[in-house]
Design a protein around this motif. Structure first.
Motif, PDB file in Angstrom:
ATOM      1  N   SER A  46       0.828  -1.201   0.000  1.00  0.00           N
ATOM      2  CA  SER A  46       0.000   0.000   0.000  1.00  0.00           C
ATOM      3  C   SER A  46       0.868   1.260   0.000  1.00  0.00           C
ATOM      4  N   GLU A  49       1.855   1.654  -3.500  1.00  0.00           N
ATOM      5  CA  GLU A  49       0.719   2.193  -4.260  1.00  0.00           C
ATOM      6  C   GLU A  49       0.620   3.700  -4.061  1.00  0.00           C
ATOM      7  N   ALA A  53       1.042   6.615  -6.858  1.00  0.00           N
ATOM      8  CA  ALA A  53      -0.020   7.582  -7.132  1.00  0.00           C
ATOM      9  C   ALA A  53       0.463   9.014  -6.941  1.00  0.00           C
ATOM     10  N   TYR A  60      -1.019   5.531 -13.074  1.00  0.00           N
ATOM     11  CA  TYR A  60      -2.463   5.348 -13.050  1.00  0.00           C
ATOM     12  C   TYR A  60      -3.095   6.335 -14.014  1.00  0.00           C
ATOM     13  N   TRP A  75      -5.497  10.036  -3.345  1.00  0.00           N
ATOM     14  CA  TRP A  75      -5.385   8.583  -3.235  1.00  0.00           C
ATOM     15  C   TRP A  75      -3.976   8.178  -2.798  1.00  0.00           C
ATOM     16  N   HIS A  79      -3.291   5.976   0.579  1.00  0.00           N
ATOM     17  CA  HIS A  79      -2.604   4.675   0.554  1.00  0.00           C
ATOM     18  C   HIS A  79      -1.291   4.713   1.326  1.00  0.00           C
ATOM     19  N   ILE A 114     -11.519   0.863   1.348  1.00  0.00           N
ATOM     20  CA  ILE A 114     -10.655   1.703   0.508  1.00  0.00           C
ATOM     21  C   ILE A 114     -10.370   1.016  -0.823  1.00  0.00           C
ATOM     22  N   HIS A 115     -10.095  -0.275  -0.799  1.00  0.00           N
ATOM     23  CA  HIS A 115      -9.798  -0.963  -2.058  1.00  0.00           C
ATOM     24  C   HIS A 115     -11.042  -1.169  -2.911  1.00  0.00           C
ATOM     25  N   TRP A 118     -11.108   1.896  -4.743  1.00  0.00           N
ATOM     26  CA  TRP A 118      -9.926   1.956  -5.606  1.00  0.00           C
ATOM     27  C   TRP A 118     -10.086   1.055  -6.838  1.00  0.00           C
ATOM     28  N   TYR A 121      -9.085   2.022 -10.548  1.00  0.00           N
ATOM     29  CA  TYR A 121      -7.681   2.312 -10.813  1.00  0.00           C
ATOM     30  C   TYR A 121      -6.860   1.039 -10.986  1.00  0.00           C
ATOM     31  N   GLN A 122      -7.075   0.062 -10.145  1.00  0.00           N
ATOM     32  CA  GLN A 122      -6.366  -1.222 -10.212  1.00  0.00           C
ATOM     33  C   GLN A 122      -7.334  -2.335  -9.838  1.00  0.00           C
ATOM     34  N   ALA A 126      -7.040  -4.591  -6.393  1.00  0.00           N
ATOM     35  CA  ALA A 126      -8.067  -4.217  -5.426  1.00  0.00           C
ATOM     36  C   ALA A 126      -8.854  -5.447  -4.981  1.00  0.00           C
TER      37      ALA A 126
END
Length: 149
Positions: A46, A49, A53, A60, A75, A79, A114-115, A118, A121-122, A126
């Motif tokens: 994280s 990540e 970001a 991203y 973000w 993270h 949170i994921h 998210w 984005y991924q 996630a």
């Protein structure tokens, strides 16, 4: 109360309420340790990540119309900070601290949320992080460290 030779009394063979042996679930005991390792590793990932970001490159891509849209700097900080806290709590779980277990359940739930946000984005990572969070919650809630003493 009498017992036949070779048999065990009912109180010795049944746990609380006669629901089975008083020994802890082996999956839960090993799972709690594994949950601590997963939280520590997930915290490091994280942090990476968050750094990705925050970087000003095209790691991203911007997401179009998304209800929970934040800019990538926000973000990144979410993270990064969450990753450091999750890593510290993971180490606390591995050390056997009670605060680590409680914080681990709370932070795993926050990480799942949170994921979920998210996902655009991924998506693959996630979903993997959500599955890890659900496992961590299960492992920390089913293991009873007092029963192992």
């Amino acid at each position: 109360m009498t017992t036949t030779p070779g048999s065990t009394p009912p109180s010795a063979s049944a746990g609380a309420g006669g629901r089975g042996p008083a020994t802890p679930n082996a999956w839960a005991v090993g799972g709690a340790t594994f949950a601590g390792v997963l939280m520590a590793v997930n915290g490091v990932f994280s942090v990476f990540e968050g750094i990705a970001a925050l970087a000003k490159d095209d790691v991203y891509l911007p997401v179009g119309d998304y209800t929970f849209k934040f800019n990538l700097t926000s973000w990144g900080w979410i993270h990064l900070v969450l990753g450091v806290i999750v890593f510290v709590v993971g180490v606390g779980i591995l050390k056997g601290a009670q605060w680590g277990r409680i914080a681990g359940v709370v932070l795993a739930a926050v990480t799942v949320l949170i994921h979920f946000l998210w996902l655009p984005y991924q998506p693959l990572w996630a979903l993997i992080s959500i599955a890890i969070g659900v496992f961590v919650i299960w492992a920390l809630c089913t293991d009873r460290p007092a029963a192992r003493i």
